[in-house]
Design an enzyme around this catalytic site. Structure first.
Site, PDB file in Angstrom:
ATOM      1  N   CYS A   1     -17.287  -1.915 -20.504  1.00 43.76           N
ATOM      2  CA  CYS A   1     -17.009  -1.119 -21.703  1.00 43.76           C
ATOM      3  C   CYS A   1     -16.519   0.281 -21.320  1.00 43.76           C
ATOM      4  O   CYS A   1     -16.723   0.748 -20.227  1.00 43.76           O
ATOM      5  CB  CYS A   1     -18.284  -0.971 -22.538  1.00 43.76           C
ATOM      6  SG  CYS A   1     -19.025  -2.518 -22.982  1.00 43.76           S
TER       7      CYS A   1
ATOM      8  N   ARG B   1     -10.044  -0.856 -17.869  1.00 45.24           N
ATOM      9  CA  ARG B   1     -11.366  -1.430 -17.542  1.00 45.24           C
ATOM     10  C   ARG B   1     -11.520  -2.831 -18.109  1.00 45.24           C
ATOM     11  O   ARG B   1     -12.473  -3.537 -17.792  1.00 45.24           O
ATOM     12  CB  ARG B   1     -12.481  -0.517 -18.090  1.00 45.24           C
ATOM     13  CG  ARG B   1     -12.495   0.887 -17.513  1.00 45.24           C
ATOM     14  CD  ARG B   1     -13.331   1.834 -18.358  1.00 45.24           C
ATOM     15  NE  ARG B   1     -14.737   1.552 -18.304  1.00 45.24           N
ATOM     16  CZ  ARG B   1     -15.577   2.061 -17.390  1.00 45.24           C
ATOM     17  NH1 ARG B   1     -15.106   2.886 -16.480  1.00 45.24           N
ATOM     18  NH2 ARG B   1     -16.845   1.771 -17.382  1.00 45.24           N
TER      19      ARG B   1
ATOM     20  N   TRP C   1     -16.462  -4.616 -23.649  1.00 41.14           N
ATOM     21  CA  TRP C   1     -16.321  -5.807 -22.804  1.00 41.14           C
ATOM     22  C   TRP C   1     -17.568  -6.637 -23.119  1.00 41.14           C
ATOM     23  O   TRP C   1     -18.688  -6.275 -22.729  1.00 41.14           O
ATOM     24  CB  TRP C   1     -16.276  -5.398 -21.336  1.00 41.14           C
ATOM     25  CG  TRP C   1     -16.354  -6.525 -20.373  1.00 41.14           C
ATOM     26  CD1 TRP C   1     -17.476  -6.986 -19.721  1.00 41.14           C
ATOM     27  CD2 TRP C   1     -15.288  -7.381 -19.936  1.00 41.14           C
ATOM     28  NE1 TRP C   1     -17.176  -8.050 -18.923  1.00 41.14           N
ATOM     29  CE2 TRP C   1     -15.844  -8.315 -19.031  1.00 41.14           C
ATOM     30  CE3 TRP C   1     -13.936  -7.443 -20.207  1.00 41.14           C
ATOM     31  CZ2 TRP C   1     -15.075  -9.300 -18.405  1.00 41.14           C
ATOM     32  CZ3 TRP C   1     -13.183  -8.415 -19.579  1.00 41.14           C
ATOM     33  CH2 TRP C   1     -13.738  -9.326 -18.703  1.00 41.14           C
TER      34      TRP C   1
ATOM     35  N   ASN D   1     -22.553   1.221 -23.118  1.00 40.30           N
ATOM     36  CA  ASN D   1     -21.994   0.419 -22.032  1.00 40.30           C
ATOM     37  C   ASN D   1     -23.180  -0.024 -21.187  1.00 40.30           C
ATOM     38  O   ASN D   1     -23.936   0.808 -20.694  1.00 40.30           O
ATOM     39  CB  ASN D   1     -21.025   1.262 -21.186  1.00 40.30           C
ATOM     40  CG  ASN D   1     -20.436   0.464 -20.031  1.00 40.30           C
ATOM     41  OD1 ASN D   1     -20.561  -0.765 -19.998  1.00 40.30           O
ATOM     42  ND2 ASN D   1     -19.842   1.147 -19.077  1.00 40.30           N
ATOM     43  N   GLY D   2     -23.374  -1.341 -21.053  1.00 41.92           N
ATOM     44  CA  GLY D   2     -24.492  -1.821 -20.240  1.00 41.92           C
ATOM     45  C   GLY D   2     -25.121  -3.050 -20.891  1.00 41.92           C
ATOM     46  O   GLY D   2     -24.544  -3.670 -21.774  1.00 41.92           O
TER      47      GLY D   2
ATOM     48  N   GLU E   1      -9.563 -20.839   0.371  1.00 46.42           N
ATOM     49  CA  GLU E   1      -9.526 -19.609  -0.429  1.00 46.42           C
ATOM     50  C   GLU E   1      -8.819 -18.492   0.335  1.00 46.42           C
ATOM     51  O   GLU E   1      -8.002 -17.766  -0.216  1.00 46.42           O
ATOM     52  CB  GLU E   1     -10.949 -19.209  -0.819  1.00 46.42           C
ATOM     53  CG  GLU E   1     -11.086 -17.877  -1.512  1.00 46.42           C
ATOM     54  CD  GLU E   1     -10.301 -17.749  -2.813  1.00 46.42           C
ATOM     55  OE1 GLU E   1      -9.787 -18.767  -3.317  1.00 46.42           O
ATOM     56  OE2 GLU E   1     -10.156 -16.621  -3.305  1.00 46.42           O
TER      57      GLU E   1
ATOM     58  N   LYS F   1      -5.464 -16.555  -0.960  1.00 41.91           N
ATOM     59  CA  LYS F   1      -5.388 -15.093  -1.080  1.00 41.91           C
ATOM     60  C   LYS F   1      -4.140 -14.579  -0.360  1.00 41.91           C
ATOM     61  O   LYS F   1      -3.378 -13.786  -0.892  1.00 41.91           O
ATOM     62  CB  LYS F   1      -6.639 -14.454  -0.465  1.00 41.91           C
ATOM     63  CG  LYS F   1      -7.900 -14.613  -1.286  1.00 41.91           C
ATOM     64  CD  LYS F   1      -8.015 -13.718  -2.494  1.00 41.91           C
ATOM     65  CE  LYS F   1      -7.562 -14.255  -3.793  1.00 41.91           C
ATOM     66  NZ  LYS F   1      -8.037 -15.447  -4.378  1.00 41.91           N
TER      67      LYS F   1
ATOM     68  N   GLU G   1      -0.760 -15.760  -2.106  1.00 42.22           N
ATOM     69  CA  GLU G   1      -0.438 -15.285  -3.465  1.00 42.22           C
ATOM     70  C   GLU G   1      -0.145 -13.791  -3.522  1.00 42.22           C
ATOM     71  O   GLU G   1       0.555 -13.349  -4.430  1.00 42.22           O
ATOM     72  CB  GLU G   1      -1.529 -15.653  -4.469  1.00 42.22           C
ATOM     73  CG  GLU G   1      -2.830 -14.912  -4.324  1.00 42.22           C
ATOM     74  CD  GLU G   1      -3.784 -15.242  -5.472  1.00 42.22           C
ATOM     75  OE1 GLU G   1      -3.357 -15.328  -6.632  1.00 42.22           O
ATOM     76  OE2 GLU G   1      -4.967 -15.432  -5.194  1.00 42.22           O
TER      77      GLU G   1
ATOM     78  N   HIS H   1      -5.001 -34.523  13.164  1.00 37.77           N
ATOM     79  CA  HIS H   1      -4.291 -35.512  12.324  1.00 37.77           C
ATOM     80  C   HIS H   1      -2.960 -34.963  11.828  1.00 37.77           C
ATOM     81  O   HIS H   1      -2.440 -35.392  10.802  1.00 37.77           O
ATOM     82  CB  HIS H   1      -5.177 -35.921  11.150  1.00 37.77           C
ATOM     83  CG  HIS H   1      -6.468 -36.535  11.585  1.00 37.77           C
ATOM     84  ND1 HIS H   1      -6.560 -37.791  12.135  1.00 37.77           N
ATOM     85  CD2 HIS H   1      -7.719 -36.007  11.606  1.00 37.77           C
ATOM     86  CE1 HIS H   1      -7.813 -38.031  12.464  1.00 37.77           C
ATOM     87  NE2 HIS H   1      -8.548 -36.978  12.139  1.00 37.77           N
TER      88      HIS H   1
ATOM     89  N   LYS I   1      -2.513 -13.140 -14.492  1.00 37.73           N
ATOM     90  CA  LYS I   1      -3.965 -13.105 -14.252  1.00 37.73           C
ATOM     91  C   LYS I   1      -4.634 -14.323 -14.887  1.00 37.73           C
ATOM     92  O   LYS I   1      -5.573 -14.871 -14.363  1.00 37.73           O
ATOM     93  CB  LYS I   1      -4.588 -11.818 -14.814  1.00 37.73           C
ATOM     94  CG  LYS I   1      -6.086 -11.695 -14.574  1.00 37.73           C
ATOM     95  CD  LYS I   1      -6.423 -11.719 -13.104  1.00 37.73           C
ATOM     96  CE  LYS I   1      -7.908 -11.758 -12.834  1.00 37.73           C
ATOM     97  NZ  LYS I   1      -8.206 -12.050 -11.403  1.00 37.73           N
TER      98      LYS I   1
END
Ligand code: AGP
Length: 613
Positions: free
Chosen positions: A2, A27, A73, A99-100, A486, A490, A493, A509, A608
């Site tokens: 937030c 944010r 948020w 916020n929290g 992964e 990273k 991309e 193989h 995103k």
């Protein structure tokens, strides 16, 4: 997370607050609102972007020189107009933004309802404003004292700002585990989540400390006291010399780097209120509600895309090893089209940071049609996947702005590990001692991640040594095989380098044909269970002049000797290995991308959230 903006001074508050909220949009948020005090409190709040709020405020009398504004948020309660902040007291006298997370909000809410308070939203925040109202009315005290008494009852994290229509010359703010900055201008004061809404007007700021309350008076004074009612004498006034752009990234060059460095905090947040190693318990409410179904499940199927699919691969190891429940992993895009067999007693778990990935949503719809129980593990509260699944667990990683997923990945792994442990405990597959040992190790993860982040400069040097290569191989075994995937994702991309992840044993193989002096091979060798085998894999690569970068546990001298570059990270229990071994790979890909002058936060061709097929 937030965003908070508040103003008291000699200018119109509304335009300053709206501009401040726009500065906080980075944010991440899903709704916003504003309250302006001018005689009464005038509140406008709206789901969606700040522009939706501005449109809704057209024609509303929002003149006044004191006000509060908020971008939300969502953590408790879906994003909508009612759950948006500010929240006002029952007597319409007070207005608050927050916020929290108030962890004990349900207990407080029950008590306040018994006292006659009426609630309109699903949020934890609304409890706070009713609690302050209760203390103010019952004790007939001023706003600052009512806030102090209320916060003494609160468990959780907060940054709040409150205004009182019967005291238009005062604003009160307070914080605990969530930032709040006081800006000191000429005949005006600001409160905000960070300095970005303030810096245009003043560079004089005071960063509040935990459990501090600030009372700002229009006559040009402010006082700070603790929740324990002790005056904070001569608070430190800082003079900021930061540029606005930097502030949004808290001084980091890119959101991705900021989010990588947030992981000690976000990993802790994803565990907050969910585990207690001393008492030996895990509490995942979304799982507890369906524990019977999970205990009787013949199969768990995980559907996801991209990085979330890598989390799912790790979950497969964990669920089968710890919970002994047969587990499959599916690319959501394949699952949705291949006419899969899904039984009504199956459980389908969707993993998604955004909660909006079209393929994952479609896979879930298919699972629901077949009668399976659907469970969502997402970051964005109130997202489509969160709404259509029967149950789920939020990962609480906060908004992830960088397109390359980092902190959401590790927070997904935390939640999946908690699920596997809890299911294993319920099935009686894990001894009490092993269970507590794993919980202790989980609680210690943030500290170990901090230590790995201290290796940033060494990792940057290694990146400089291989940044010109246009190919890379990532190898791992067991739980580190998905980490190899992964790490490769990273790199590809954000730096556009062709990188592939493989189970190390697969080298013979085919992939070993690729090895020569131009091929960097990143070997993740932190898991002891497969160590001898991976040592021979490294020897195979070295025998063909490959360049080996090894991620190893601290003190692994044998591999240290063999590899061209070694990154030694703290050890942990085997089950938790992926949470640590991924961190160096995130940093390696970040630095290579920067050195190759790529757009790290918005890589070419990527979004995103892939909300289309
Ligand atoms: C990961 O770094 C990528 N941004 C991408 O693979 C992402 O993980 C994938 O699109 C799935 O997104 P989701 O987790 O929001 O569903």
């Amino acid at each position: 997370m937030c965003g908070i903006v508040a103003y008291i001074g000699d200018k119109e508050a509304y335009p300053i607050i709206i501009e401040g909220l726009r500065r906080l949009e980075y944010r991440g948020y899903d709704s916003s609102g504003v309250s302006i005090l001018n005689g009464d409190i005038h509140t406008v709040k709206k789901k969606g972007k700040v522009q939706a709020l501005v449109d809704a405020a057209e024609g509303v009398n929002l003149e006044g020189t004191i006000g509060i504004g908020h971008t939300r948020w969502a953590t408790h309660g879906k994003p909508d107009d009612i759950n948006a902040h500010p929240h006002n007291s029952g007597n319409k006298r007070l207005s608050l933004i927050h916020n929290g997370i108030i962890e004990n909000y349900s207990t407080l809410k029950k008590a306040l309802i018994e006292l006659g308070h009426v609630f309109h939203s699903e949020t934890d925040t609304e409890v706070l404003i009713h609690l302050i109202e209760e203390y103010q009315t019952r004790n007939n005290c001023d706003l600052e004292e009512a806030v102090r008494l209320a916060l003494k009852k609160v468990v959780g994290a907060y940054a709040i700002v409150v205004i009182d229509s019967q005291d238009p010359n005062t604003i009160v703010g307070a914080r605990k585990s969530s930032p709040l900055v006081l800006g000191i201008g000429e005949n005006e004061y600001f409160l905000a989540s960070d300095a970005s809404p303030i810096i245009k007007y003043t560079n004089k700021v005071v960063y509040l400390n935990d459990e501090e309350i600030v009372k700002i008076s229009r006559n040009g004074s402010f006082t700070i006291k603790t929740i324990g009612n002790e005056l904070v004498k001569s608070p430190t006034i800082k003079e900021l010399d930061l540029k606005l752009e930097e502030l949004e990234k808290d001084g980091y060059d890119h959101f991705m780097l900021k989010e990588i460095f947030q992981q000690p905090t976000t990993i802790a947040e994803s565990m907050r209120g969910r585990i207690n190693a001393d008492e030996g318990w895990i509490q995942l409410n979304g799982l507890e509600r369906y524990m019977k179904r999970f205990m009787n499940a013949k199969r768990i199927t995980l559907v996801a895309c991209g990085t979330s699919w890598h989390s799912a691969l790790i979950a497969e190891y964990l669920f089968e090893e710890l919970a002994r429940i047969p587990t499959d992993v599916e690319y959501a895009s394949e699952f949705r089209y291949r006419k899969p067999i899904v039984y009504s007693d199956d459980i389908v778990i969707a993993l998604s940071q955004s909660g909006e990935t079209a393929d994952t949503l479609a896979a879930l719809e298919l699972a629901k049609e077949k009668g399976a129980l659907t469970y969502g593990i997402v970051n964005v509260v109130g997202s489509s996947i969160a709404r259509i699944t029967d149950s789920g667990s939020y990962i609480h990683a906060g908004p992830e702005i960088g397109v390359a997923s980092t902190k959401a990945f590790t927070s997904q792994l935390v939640v999946l590990t908690l699920m596997a442990l809890r299911l294993g405990q319920e099935k009686g597959n894990i001894s009490e001692g092993e269970f507590r040992e794993l919980l202790q190790a989980m609680e210690d993860l943030p500290r170990r991640v901090e230590k790995i982040l201290e290796l940033n400069d060494k990792i940057k040097f290694i990146a400089s040594e291989i940044q010109e290569s246009n190919h890379a191989l990532y190898l791992g075994r067991g739980l580190n095989f998905p980490i190899a995937l992964e790490g490769a994702l990273k790199l590809k991309e954000i730096s556009y380098v062709h990188a592939e992840g493989y189970p190390a044993a697969e080298m013979k193989h085919g992939p070993i044909a690729l090895i020569d002096e131009n091929m960097p091979v990143i070997v993740i060798a932190t898991n002891l269970s497969a160590r001898e085998k991976i040592v021979s894999n490294i020897q195979e690569v070295k025998a063909r002049k490959g360049i080996v970068i090894a991620i190893v546990k601290e003190g692994d001298d044998i591999i240290n000797e063999m590899a061209d570059y070694t990154i030694e990270i703290p050890g942990t229990m085997e089950t938790l290995t992926p949470l640590l071994s991924v961190i160096p790979l995130q940093l390696l890909s970040y630095h290579i991308a920067v050195m190759r002058e790529c757009n790290v936060d918005q890589p070419r061709n990527l979004a995103k959230s892939v909300t289309v097929e």
